[in-house]
Design an enzyme around this catalytic site. Structure first.
Site, PDB file in Angstrom:
ATOM      1  N   SER A   9       0.702  -0.992  -0.253  1.00 56.63           N
ATOM      2  CA  SER A   9      -0.031  -0.126  -0.143  1.00 56.63           C
ATOM      3  C   SER A   9       1.087   0.981   0.096  1.00 56.63           C
ATOM      4  O   SER A   9       1.713   1.527   1.170  1.00 56.63           O
ATOM      5  CB  SER A   9      -0.846   0.011   1.135  1.00 56.63           C
ATOM      6  OG  SER A   9      -1.535   1.164   1.567  1.00 56.63           O
ATOM      7  N   HIS A  34      -0.843  -1.321  -4.000  1.00 53.06           N
ATOM      8  CA  HIS A  34      -2.290  -1.091  -3.802  1.00 53.06           C
ATOM      9  C   HIS A  34      -2.315   0.202  -3.199  1.00 53.06           C
ATOM     10  O   HIS A  34      -1.727   0.990  -3.153  1.00 53.06           O
ATOM     11  CB  HIS A  34      -2.178  -1.788  -2.798  1.00 53.06           C
ATOM     12  CG  HIS A  34      -3.675  -2.232  -1.194  1.00 53.06           C
ATOM     13  ND1 HIS A  34      -4.836  -2.225  -1.853  1.00 53.06           N
ATOM     14  CD2 HIS A  34      -4.365  -0.602  -0.358  1.00 53.06           C
ATOM     15  CE1 HIS A  34      -5.640  -1.950  -0.968  1.00 53.06           C
ATOM     16  NE2 HIS A  34      -5.570  -0.886  -0.161  1.00 53.06           N
ATOM     17  N   ASP A  36      -4.872   3.702  -1.654  1.00 51.97           N
ATOM     18  CA  ASP A  36      -5.325   4.055  -1.006  1.00 51.97           C
ATOM     19  C   ASP A  36      -6.222   5.508  -0.798  1.00 51.97           C
ATOM     20  O   ASP A  36      -5.320   6.168  -0.980  1.00 51.97           O
ATOM     21  CB  ASP A  36      -5.395   3.472   0.473  1.00 51.97           C
ATOM     22  CG  ASP A  36      -5.306   2.087   0.957  1.00 51.97           C
ATOM     23  OD1 ASP A  36      -5.783   1.339   1.047  1.00 51.97           O
ATOM     24  OD2 ASP A  36      -3.770   1.982   0.956  1.00 51.97           O
ATOM     25  N   MET A  38      -8.811   7.738  -0.883  1.00 47.11           N
ATOM     26  CA  MET A  38      -9.922   8.040   0.695  1.00 47.11           C
ATOM     27  C   MET A  38     -10.309   9.247   0.301  1.00 47.11           C
ATOM     28  O   MET A  38      -9.699  10.436  -0.468  1.00 47.11           O
ATOM     29  CB  MET A  38      -9.259   8.375   2.059  1.00 47.11           C
ATOM     30  CG  MET A  38      -8.481   6.772   2.837  1.00 47.11           C
ATOM     31  SD  MET A  38      -7.888   6.386   3.701  1.00 47.11           S
ATOM     32  CE  MET A  38      -6.638   5.133   3.785  1.00 47.11           C
ATOM     33  N   HIS A  67      -8.514   1.388  -4.156  1.00 45.38           N
ATOM     34  CA  HIS A  67      -9.356   0.820  -3.340  1.00 45.38           C
ATOM     35  C   HIS A  67     -10.497   1.921  -2.799  1.00 45.38           C
ATOM     36  O   HIS A  67      -9.428   2.810  -2.412  1.00 45.38           O
ATOM     37  CB  HIS A  67      -8.717   0.090  -1.723  1.00 45.38           C
ATOM     38  CG  HIS A  67      -9.466  -0.368  -0.760  1.00 45.38           C
ATOM     39  ND1 HIS A  67      -8.790  -0.485   0.597  1.00 45.38           N
ATOM     40  CD2 HIS A  67     -10.220  -0.369  -0.210  1.00 45.38           C
ATOM     41  CE1 HIS A  67      -9.052  -0.022   1.127  1.00 45.38           C
ATOM     42  NE2 HIS A  67     -10.755  -0.374   1.133  1.00 45.38           N
ATOM     43  N   MET A  69     -12.731   3.859  -0.595  1.00 46.07           N
ATOM     44  CA  MET A  69     -12.627   5.025  -0.135  1.00 46.07           C
ATOM     45  C   MET A  69     -13.831   5.571   0.703  1.00 46.07           C
ATOM     46  O   MET A  69     -13.240   7.146   0.866  1.00 46.07           O
ATOM     47  CB  MET A  69     -12.224   4.164   1.818  1.00 46.07           C
ATOM     48  CG  MET A  69     -11.243   3.146   1.732  1.00 46.07           C
ATOM     49  SD  MET A  69      -9.872   3.152   2.827  1.00 46.07           S
ATOM     50  CE  MET A  69      -8.559   3.187   0.933  1.00 46.07           C
ATOM     51  N   MET A 166     -11.268  -6.372   5.727  1.00 38.27           N
ATOM     52  CA  MET A 166     -10.291  -5.623   6.281  1.00 38.27           C
ATOM     53  C   MET A 166      -9.884  -5.851   8.202  1.00 38.27           C
ATOM     54  O   MET A 166     -11.211  -6.253   8.510  1.00 38.27           O
ATOM     55  CB  MET A 166     -11.555  -3.729   6.403  1.00 38.27           C
ATOM     56  CG  MET A 166     -11.057  -3.287   4.713  1.00 38.27           C
ATOM     57  SD  MET A 166      -9.742  -2.559   4.185  1.00 38.27           S
ATOM     58  CE  MET A 166      -8.622  -1.479   5.341  1.00 38.27           C
ATOM     59  N   GLY A 171      -8.300   4.063   6.958  1.00 41.17           N
ATOM     60  CA  GLY A 171      -8.611   5.494   6.980  1.00 41.17           C
ATOM     61  C   GLY A 171      -7.320   5.656   7.519  1.00 41.17           C
ATOM     62  O   GLY A 171      -6.796   6.583   6.724  1.00 41.17           O
ATOM     63  N   PHE A 172      -6.931   4.700   8.179  1.00 35.00           N
ATOM     64  CA  PHE A 172      -4.757   4.839   8.073  1.00 35.00           C
ATOM     65  C   PHE A 172      -4.332   4.071   7.702  1.00 35.00           C
ATOM     66  O   PHE A 172      -4.764   2.870   8.537  1.00 35.00           O
ATOM     67  CB  PHE A 172      -4.323   5.875   9.688  1.00 35.00           C
ATOM     68  CG  PHE A 172      -5.510   7.342  10.116  1.00 35.00           C
ATOM     69  CD1 PHE A 172      -4.709   7.774   9.901  1.00 35.00           C
ATOM     70  CD2 PHE A 172      -6.751   7.161  10.713  1.00 35.00           C
ATOM     71  CE1 PHE A 172      -5.746   9.351   9.590  1.00 35.00           C
ATOM     72  CE2 PHE A 172      -8.069   7.577  10.617  1.00 35.00           C
ATOM     73  CZ  PHE A 172      -7.278   9.118  10.511  1.00 35.00           C
ATOM     74  N   GLY A 174      -0.519   1.422   9.166  1.00 38.19           N
ATOM     75  CA  GLY A 174       0.260   1.613  10.853  1.00 38.19           C
ATOM     76  C   GLY A 174      -0.047   0.730  11.980  1.00 38.19           C
ATOM     77  O   GLY A 174      -0.067   1.442  12.747  1.00 38.19           O
ATOM     78  N   ASP A 204      -6.531  -6.595   4.216  1.00 37.86           N
ATOM     79  CA  ASP A 204      -6.148  -5.993   4.186  1.00 37.86           C
ATOM     80  C   ASP A 204      -6.368  -5.033   5.486  1.00 37.86           C
ATOM     81  O   ASP A 204      -6.839  -4.603   6.107  1.00 37.86           O
ATOM     82  CB  ASP A 204      -7.092  -4.501   3.027  1.00 37.86           C
ATOM     83  CG  ASP A 204      -5.900  -3.084   3.467  1.00 37.86           C
ATOM     84  OD1 ASP A 204      -5.013  -2.084   4.169  1.00 37.86           O
ATOM     85  OD2 ASP A 204      -6.812  -1.981   2.778  1.00 37.86           O
ATOM     86  N   GLY A 205      -4.445  -4.675   6.549  1.00 45.35           N
ATOM     87  CA  GLY A 205      -4.339  -3.802   7.319  1.00 45.35           C
ATOM     88  C   GLY A 205      -3.411  -4.700   8.536  1.00 45.35           C
ATOM     89  O   GLY A 205      -3.996  -5.814   9.157  1.00 45.35           O
ATOM     90  N   GLY A 206      -3.101  -4.278   9.244  1.00 50.39           N
ATOM     91  CA  GLY A 206      -1.887  -5.146   9.945  1.00 50.39           C
ATOM     92  C   GLY A 206      -0.638  -6.146   9.475  1.00 50.39           C
ATOM     93  O   GLY A 206      -0.796  -6.711  10.797  1.00 50.39           O
ATOM     94  N   GLY A 226       0.761  -2.536   3.662  1.00 53.44           N
ATOM     95  CA  GLY A 226       1.436  -0.802   4.140  1.00 53.44           C
ATOM     96  C   GLY A 226       2.945  -0.356   4.703  1.00 53.44           C
ATOM     97  O   GLY A 226       3.860   0.073   4.249  1.00 53.44           O
ATOM     98  N   SER A 227       2.915  -0.038   5.995  1.00 56.38           N
ATOM     99  CA  SER A 227       3.944   0.032   7.151  1.00 56.38           C
ATOM    100  C   SER A 227       4.659  -1.103   6.760  1.00 56.38           C
ATOM    101  O   SER A 227       5.708  -0.543   6.877  1.00 56.38           O
ATOM    102  CB  SER A 227       3.264   0.110   8.100  1.00 56.38           C
ATOM    103  OG  SER A 227       2.242  -0.483   9.274  1.00 56.38           O
TER     104      SER A 227
HETATM  105  C1  DX5 Z   1      -6.739   1.651   5.479  1.00 56.85           C
HETATM  106  C2  DX5 Z   1      -5.962   1.002   4.311  1.00 56.85           C
HETATM  107  C3  DX5 Z   1      -4.726   0.460   4.170  1.00 56.85           C
HETATM  108  C4  DX5 Z   1      -3.431   1.044   4.667  1.00 56.85           C
HETATM  109  C5  DX5 Z   1      -2.937  -0.749   5.401  1.00 56.85           C
HETATM  110  O1  DX5 Z   1      -7.590   2.129   5.666  1.00 56.85           O
HETATM  111  O2  DX5 Z   1      -6.995   0.883   3.603  1.00 56.85           O
HETATM  112  O3  DX5 Z   1      -4.341  -0.643   2.469  1.00 56.85           O
HETATM  113  O4  DX5 Z   1      -2.650   0.859   3.741  1.00 56.85           O
HETATM  114  O5  DX5 Z   1      -1.783   0.284   5.582  1.00 56.85           O
HETATM  115  P1  DX5 Z   1      -0.721  -1.365   6.962  1.00 56.85           P
HETATM  116  O6  DX5 Z   1      -0.405  -2.214   5.991  1.00 56.85           O
HETATM  117  O7  DX5 Z   1       0.336  -0.204   7.317  1.00 56.85           O
HETATM  118  O8  DX5 Z   1      -2.020  -1.959   8.352  1.00 56.85           O
HETATM  119 ZN    ZN Z   2      -6.761  -0.387   1.183  1.00 56.34          ZN
END
Ligand code: DX5
Ligand code: ZN
Length: 248
Positions: A9, A34, A36, A38, A67, A69, A166, A171-172, A174, A204-206, A226-227
């Site tokens: 991401s 990916h 994102d 928003m 993606h 959102m 998800m 939204g964010f 990390g 997606d996420g963490g 992402g992170s």
């Molecule tokens: C969250 C995003 C994710 C996010 C994942 O709203 O949809 O794609 O960037 O980031 P990590 O992998 O750091 O949770």
């Molecule tokens: Zn995403």
């Protein structure tokens, strides 16, 4: 679809040098990128629009996994398709769209037509990376927030190429992985087998090299990170670490 896809991401990339970052993950061996999107309404953050997708399109020929959102994705599908999106995923929640089934089909039909128009234009002039649209269609995905039940998508499951679960509230970047979503992935895999469909199951996420094995074991085959990629010293090691993740 047995191979694991990693979709870094770019939300966690350095936005001041986004082109270089995308080139770097491409060379580090990711399959998808990916993106994102928003709008500050469906989720409490504002990020990327079609202009950025269009700017990144010539940088890589990897799959642009978008993606959305946003509220009323039906108003934006054509713009993202024209910009060069390969996958457009929309949220199943009614706070995003009232007519989920309609927008999914919009991605597969009207969006595909827009992408075809783009492909025709590109066959005249080759882009920087040599990118050309091979598959003229745009793939449709549907996304579930952690609190949204699987039953919401039961009657679009035969219409989609991808389901995104998800594992954080969107939204964010990390945030930490919500464990309860592993059971949802397992249920989804079961439902797909029952219905005789085989969409990509994306998470997606963490997601990290330490926990990716859990979602892979549950049936996921496309992992967003992402992170875990962009904050790692080596993008390649991070991507390979996610694919090779094993139960300790
Ligand atoms: C969250 C995003 C994710 C996010 C994942 O709203 O949809 O794609 O960037 O980031 P990590 O992998 O750091 O949770
Ligand atoms: Zn995403």
């Amino acid at each position: 679809k047995n191979d694991i896809i990693v979709s870094p991401s770019i939300l966690s990339a350095d936005f001041a040098k986004l082109g270089d970052e995308v080139r770097a993950i491409d060379q580090a061996g990711c399959e998808w990128v990916h993106i994102d999107v928003m709008d500050g309404r469906f989720v409490p953050n504002i990020t990327i629009g079609p202009l950025i997708v269009e700017a990144l399109r010539p940088v890589t020929d990897k799959v642009l996994d978008c993606h959305l959102m946003i509220v009323e994705p039906e108003l934006r599908v054509a713009d993202f398709a024209k910009a060069g999106a390969d996958i457009i995923s929309v949220h199943a929640e009614q706070s995003s769209t009232i007519h989920l089934h309609r927008v999914v089909n919009q991605v597969r039909t009207r969006a595909a037509a827009a992408a075809r128009a783009l492909a025709r234009a590109q066959s005249q002039s080759q882009t920087q990376s040599g990118y050309r649209i091979k598959d003229l269609g745009v793939k449709a995905g549907v996304v579930l927030n952690p609190g949204t039940p699987l039953s919401t998508i039961e009657y679009v499951l035969d219409q989609v190429d991808l389901v995104l679960i998800m594992s954080v509230n969107p939204g964010f970047g990390g945030q930490s992985f919500i464990e309860s979503q592993v059971a949802k992935i397992r249920e989804l895999k079961k439902l797909c087998l029952e219905k005789g469909v085989n969409p990509w199951i994306e998470v997606d996420g963490g997601v990290t090299p330490a926990n990716a094995w859990k979602v892979i074991d549950a049936g996921a085959n496309a992992l967003v990170a992402g992170s875990a990629v962009f904050k790692a010293p080596s993008y390649r090691d991070a991507i390979n670490g996610i694919k090779a993740s094993k139960k300790p």
